[in-house]
Enzyme design. Structure first.
Site, PDB file in Angstrom:
ATOM      1  N   VAL A   7      39.573  34.302  39.050  1.00 52.38           N
ATOM      2  CA  VAL A   7      38.399  34.975  38.502  1.00 52.38           C
ATOM      3  C   VAL A   7      38.091  36.217  39.313  1.00 52.38           C
ATOM      4  O   VAL A   7      37.719  36.136  40.490  1.00 52.38           O
ATOM      5  CB  VAL A   7      37.170  34.036  38.500  1.00 52.38           C
ATOM      6  CG1 VAL A   7      35.978  34.726  37.840  1.00 52.38           C
ATOM      7  CG2 VAL A   7      37.496  32.725  37.790  1.00 52.38           C
ATOM      8  N   GLY A   8      38.249  37.391  38.693  1.00 49.38           N
ATOM      9  CA  GLY A   8      37.895  38.644  39.322  1.00 49.38           C
ATOM     10  C   GLY A   8      36.621  39.206  38.724  1.00 49.38           C
ATOM     11  O   GLY A   8      36.065  38.645  37.773  1.00 49.38           O
ATOM     12  N   ASN A   9      36.164  40.320  39.248  1.00 50.89           N
ATOM     13  CA  ASN A   9      34.927  40.914  38.749  1.00 50.89           C
ATOM     14  C   ASN A   9      35.065  41.488  37.346  1.00 50.89           C
ATOM     15  O   ASN A   9      34.083  41.560  36.607  1.00 50.89           O
ATOM     16  CB  ASN A   9      34.468  42.019  39.709  1.00 50.89           C
ATOM     17  CG  ASN A   9      33.953  41.460  41.013  1.00 50.89           C
ATOM     18  OD1 ASN A   9      32.944  40.769  41.041  1.00 50.89           O
ATOM     19  ND2 ASN A   9      34.645  41.749  42.100  1.00 50.89           N
ATOM     20  N   THR A  10      36.270  41.892  36.970  1.00 44.31           N
ATOM     21  CA  THR A  10      36.494  42.491  35.653  1.00 44.31           C
ATOM     22  C   THR A  10      37.252  41.570  34.718  1.00 44.31           C
ATOM     23  O   THR A  10      36.920  41.452  33.535  1.00 44.31           O
ATOM     24  CB  THR A  10      37.269  43.819  35.798  1.00 44.31           C
ATOM     25  OG1 THR A  10      36.545  44.690  36.676  1.00 44.31           O
ATOM     26  CG2 THR A  10      37.441  44.500  34.452  1.00 44.31           C
ATOM     27  N   ASN A  11      38.295  40.906  35.246  1.00 42.68           N
ATOM     28  CA  ASN A  11      39.144  40.047  34.427  1.00 42.68           C
ATOM     29  C   ASN A  11      39.318  38.669  35.044  1.00 42.68           C
ATOM     30  O   ASN A  11      39.231  38.503  36.262  1.00 42.68           O
ATOM     31  CB  ASN A  11      40.534  40.675  34.236  1.00 42.68           C
ATOM     32  CG  ASN A  11      40.502  41.904  33.346  1.00 42.68           C
ATOM     33  OD1 ASN A  11      39.988  41.854  32.240  1.00 42.68           O
ATOM     34  ND2 ASN A  11      41.050  43.003  33.829  1.00 42.68           N
ATOM     35  N   GLY A 105      36.807  36.284  51.062  1.00 40.82           N
ATOM     36  CA  GLY A 105      36.915  36.024  49.633  1.00 40.82           C
ATOM     37  C   GLY A 105      38.108  35.142  49.299  1.00 40.82           C
ATOM     38  O   GLY A 105      39.170  35.251  49.921  1.00 40.82           O
ATOM     39  N   ALA A 106      37.919  34.288  48.297  1.00 44.14           N
ATOM     40  CA  ALA A 106      38.990  33.379  47.890  1.00 44.14           C
ATOM     41  C   ALA A 106      40.226  34.144  47.443  1.00 44.14           C
ATOM     42  O   ALA A 106      41.362  33.689  47.638  1.00 44.14           O
ATOM     43  CB  ALA A 106      38.496  32.466  46.770  1.00 44.14           C
ATOM     44  N   ASP A 107      40.028  35.327  46.839  1.00 46.12           N
ATOM     45  CA  ASP A 107      41.175  36.105  46.365  1.00 46.12           C
ATOM     46  C   ASP A 107      42.049  36.556  47.529  1.00 46.12           C
ATOM     47  O   ASP A 107      43.290  36.542  47.428  1.00 46.12           O
ATOM     48  CB  ASP A 107      40.698  37.310  45.541  1.00 46.12           C
ATOM     49  CG  ASP A 107      39.708  38.208  46.298  1.00 46.12           C
ATOM     50  OD1 ASP A 107      39.011  37.705  47.203  1.00 46.12           O
ATOM     51  OD2 ASP A 107      39.624  39.401  45.956  1.00 46.12           O
TER      52      ASP A 107
END
Length: 252
Positions: A7-11, A105-107
């Site tokens: 889950v990203g901020n845009t997609n 951040g998890a990413d």
């Protein structure tokens, strides 16, 4: 089969594994106002379109905490499985040597886990999304820090909305660096400018590390930009999805 969700901020990137192999990926728009039923419909449609059945596990990494519960409920609704969410208490195998590991951040964690599995250390990982991030893993495999810069699309959107004559553009490499019209000039600034920024960070990261590093680029905007870097870089489209599979297996 495993459903991996980044889950990203845009997609929101979806990936499905059959064993160790990715068999399908797809993207949804990130929208914190949508309900679990709305996301369930979208995810189920993605699975049905690709004739994917028998999801037996799911894992989520997210930089949008407000969606974690919604997506867990959506996935539970359509598959019956409970999703593992990357966060405190989840085994990753990554030693984090930052001031406050809980803030990472998890990413960035997931990307570093995948990069360590694929490339020799030390490693520099750039993720080109809503923000541009650069993570550094040292020669001992420790995550030692990162940079966060404005994303390419965010910069272009700011230019287009704040100026009367500059249009929205497709992010492809320009024909030449010195643009002879507005579109080519914007492409040069966005693509070549970002590639030059990555090259500059690589030089400075390696100077601090005291040695050469493997360099990995990922993210939706990474392909065109990585091709224009002067350093040798490797583009990995599914780096975070691969990292989610590794973390899921560690927590079985």
């Amino acid at each position: 089969m495993l459903l991996a969700v980044d889950v990203g901020n845009t997609n929101i990137v979806l990936g499905v594994f059959d064993g160790d192999k990715i068999i399908k990926t797809g993207r949804l728009s990130t929208n914190i106002n949508e309900t679990e039923v709305e996301y369930a419909i979208k995810i189920e449609s993605f699975l049905n379109i690709n004739n994917i059945k028998n999801i037996s596990g799911a894992i989520i990494s997210s930089v949008v905490p407000a969606l974690n519960g919604t997506l867990k409920k959506a996935i539970k609704l359509i598959t019956g499985v409970s999703s593992l969410v990357v966060g405190p208490g989840v085994k990753t195998g990554l030693s984090i040597k930052t001031d406050d590991p809980s803030q990472l951040g998890a990413d960035l964690v997931v990307g570093a886990v995948a990069a360590k599995a694929k490339f020799p250390c030390p490693i520099i990982i750039f993720d080109l999304g809503t923000a541009t991030t650069g993570s550094v893993v040292d020669k001992n495999g420790n995550f030692i820090g990162a940079i966060i810069a404005g994303g390419v699309k965010a910069s272009l959107n700011a230019l287009a909305s704040g100026t009367a004559l500059l249009p929205q553009i497709d992010l492809t490499a320009p024909k030449q660096i010195i643009g002879t019209n507005s579109i080519e000039s914007l492409k040069s600034g966005a693509v070549i400018g970002t590639a030059a920024m990555l090259d500059g960070f690589i030089d400075r990261f390696e100077e601090e590390l005291g040695e050469k590093a493997s360099v990995v680029v990922t993210g939706g905007l990474g392909r065109a930009i990585s091709k224009n870097c002067k350093h040798e870089v490797c583009y990995e489209e599914n780096l975070l999805i691969d990292g989610l599979k590794i973390i899921f297996d560690k927590n079985k």
